[in-house]
Design an enzyme around this catalytic site. Structure first.
Site, mmCIF file in Angstrom:
data_model
loop_
_atom_site.group_PDB
_atom_site.id
_atom_site.type_symbol
_atom_site.label_atom_id
_atom_site.label_comp_id
_atom_site.label_asym_id
_atom_site.label_seq_id
_atom_site.Cartn_x
_atom_site.Cartn_y
_atom_site.Cartn_z
ATOM 1 N N LYS A 183 -31.704 -42.705 -58.035
ATOM 2 C CA LYS A 183 -31.130 -43.895 -57.387
ATOM 3 C C LYS A 183 -30.390 -43.614 -56.140
ATOM 4 O O LYS A 183 -29.913 -42.473 -55.765
ATOM 5 C CB LYS A 183 -30.274 -44.837 -58.558
ATOM 6 C CG LYS A 183 -30.983 -44.931 -59.784
ATOM 7 C CD LYS A 183 -31.772 -46.012 -59.817
ATOM 8 C CE LYS A 183 -32.907 -45.955 -60.773
ATOM 9 N NZ LYS A 183 -33.082 -47.185 -61.480
HETATM 10 C C1 PLP Z 1 -33.400 -47.401 -62.970
HETATM 11 C C2 PLP Z 1 -33.959 -48.686 -63.166
HETATM 12 C C3 PLP Z 1 -33.076 -49.430 -64.487
HETATM 13 C C4 PLP Z 1 -31.953 -48.537 -65.428
HETATM 14 O O1 PLP Z 1 -32.463 -47.662 -65.798
HETATM 15 P P1 PLP Z 1 -31.636 -46.360 -66.572
HETATM 16 O O2 PLP Z 1 -32.356 -45.381 -66.523
HETATM 17 O O3 PLP Z 1 -31.420 -47.027 -67.770
HETATM 18 O O4 PLP Z 1 -30.335 -46.381 -65.718
HETATM 19 C C5 PLP Z 1 -33.333 -50.817 -64.995
HETATM 20 N N1 PLP Z 1 -34.336 -51.420 -63.855
HETATM 21 C C6 PLP Z 1 -34.885 -50.913 -62.861
HETATM 22 C C7 PLP Z 1 -35.750 -51.716 -62.098
HETATM 23 C C8 PLP Z 1 -34.552 -49.850 -62.378
HETATM 24 O O5 PLP Z 1 -35.226 -49.136 -61.606
#
Ligand code: PLP
Length: 367
Positions: A183
């Protein structure tokens, strides 16, 4: 398989190592001073009243669904073109995700199709700002207000995006960000709920910590809660990442522009759409391959050259587990078409101009 140019790479280094050392030496590995500090700084960065750090973005979304009190049989309108967590957070509580097809330019929920999905069971809209492209939140908030629906923003891919001059994550009743290593910023695993609502804030804090209210005696639990806490090491890394965030977002923007320039003259590849008036924070750089291009072959050939690429996202309603739970889902043709043509390219701050040119020219040669 290890790639010379992988899909993603976190931007971490000496500052994070130093912060981690301090935490380890302090002896407070959970519930120390880093947690409230990280929450405070994050809320300030965004301009939100409250922030609650959690163990993942998925955990954050789950707590928002719980805090808003949605139950079995309720419906929430959301997008099929997303990471599965945005629908799974509803399924954990027996809430039915009702999918709206997407816009073929932005890849976000097509807001002109939301109202036809509203039924007496509808409780909320859950928009996802896909790949950092902010949804048309003015329109979504207007529909929600007219039908008395809550809004949970899945802003996990959109830290730093804004719409009409307002940051993604500040529109809904609550919003969630995520800090997985691919991210815009990372804490390893981790997530953050933001809200301006006192009740949601209080409930998220209680549920994150095994259902304990602040005034509860030790080991007395007034609610069925979870362990969704974020440890001190992750919070310390998050604090360092926040300091670099503006720099990292700017770098991502520059790399996206370089890619888009390289593809501007290529008929077979469409660069991501950038909406006027919206500030796009880049999570992934995803191109659309011309229909008829053999995507698997492209991925395979690039892999042989050390370049990692991936198709993002298969539609949620076509996932094996989802089809088993909800047989006979209606087709969502735009989402299904886009899903067949997308390709995420290597995208991280350490990419050099040489890397960018190599990726771009290798793909151009294949379409
Ligand atoms: C990354 C992401 C999440 C959360 O992911 P985690 O791996 O649980 O931190 C939720 N929704 C979207 C659209 C994502 O890209």
């Amino acid at each position: 398989m290890s790639y010379k140019i992988p899909l993603a790479k976190p931007y971490v280094g000496e500052e994070e190592i130093k912060a981690l050392k301090e935490v380890v030496n302090s002896g407070f590995l959970s519930f120390g001073s880093k947690l409230p500090e990280f929450e405070k700084r994050f809320a300030e960065y965004l301009g939100a009243k409250y922030a609650v750090a959690v163990s993942s973005g998925t955990a954050g979304l789950h707590l928002c669904v719980k805090a808003l009190g949605f139950k079995k049989g309720d419906e929430v309108i959301t997008t099929p073109f997303s990471f599965v967590a945005s629908a799974n957070c509803l399924l954990y509580e027996g809430v039915t995700p009702v999918f709206v097809d997407i816009d073929e330019k932005t890849f976000n929920m097509d807001d002109s199709k939301i109202e036809e999905k509203i039924t007496p069971k509808t409780k909320a809209i859950l928009p996802v700002h896909v790949f950092g492209q902010p949804c048309n939140m003015d329109k979504i908030m207007e529909i929600a207000a007219r039908h008395n629906l809550a809004v949970i923003e899945d802003a996990c891919e959109a830290l730093g995006s804004s719409y009409s001059g307002k940051k993604a994550g500040l529109f809904g009743n609550a919003a969630v960000f995520a800090f997985y290593p691919n991210k815009q910023m990372t804490t390893g695993e981790g997530g953050m709920i933001v809200t301006n609502d006192d009740k949601i804030y209080k409930m998220c804090k209680i549920l994150r910590n095994q259902g304990r209210q602040e005034e509860d005696k030790w080991l007395i639990h007034h609610h069925l809660g979870y362990n969704y806490r974020l440890d001190e090491m992750s919070c310390a890394v998050g604090l360092e990442q926040l300091k670099k965030l503006d720099f990292m977002l700017k770098k991502r923007q520059e790399i996206a522009e370089k890619y888009s320039k390289a593809f501007s003259d290529t008929e077979g590849i469409k660069a991501p759409f950038v909406k006027a008036g919206a500030e796009h924070s880049w999570f992934l750089y995803v191109v659309l391959l011309k229909e008829g291009v053999d995507r698997e072959k492209v991925i395979e050939t690039l892999a042989k050259q050390g370049i990692q690429t991936r198709p993002y996202f298969p539609p949620i309603h076509s996932q094996p587990y989802f089809k088993k739970m909800f047989p006979g889902q209606e087709s969502l043709p735009v989402c299904e078409k886009i899903s067949r043509q997308t390709l995420a390219l290597p995208f991280y701050i350490q990419l050099t101009d040489e890397d960018i040119n190599k990726v771009a020219s290798s793909i151009k040669a294949l379409v």
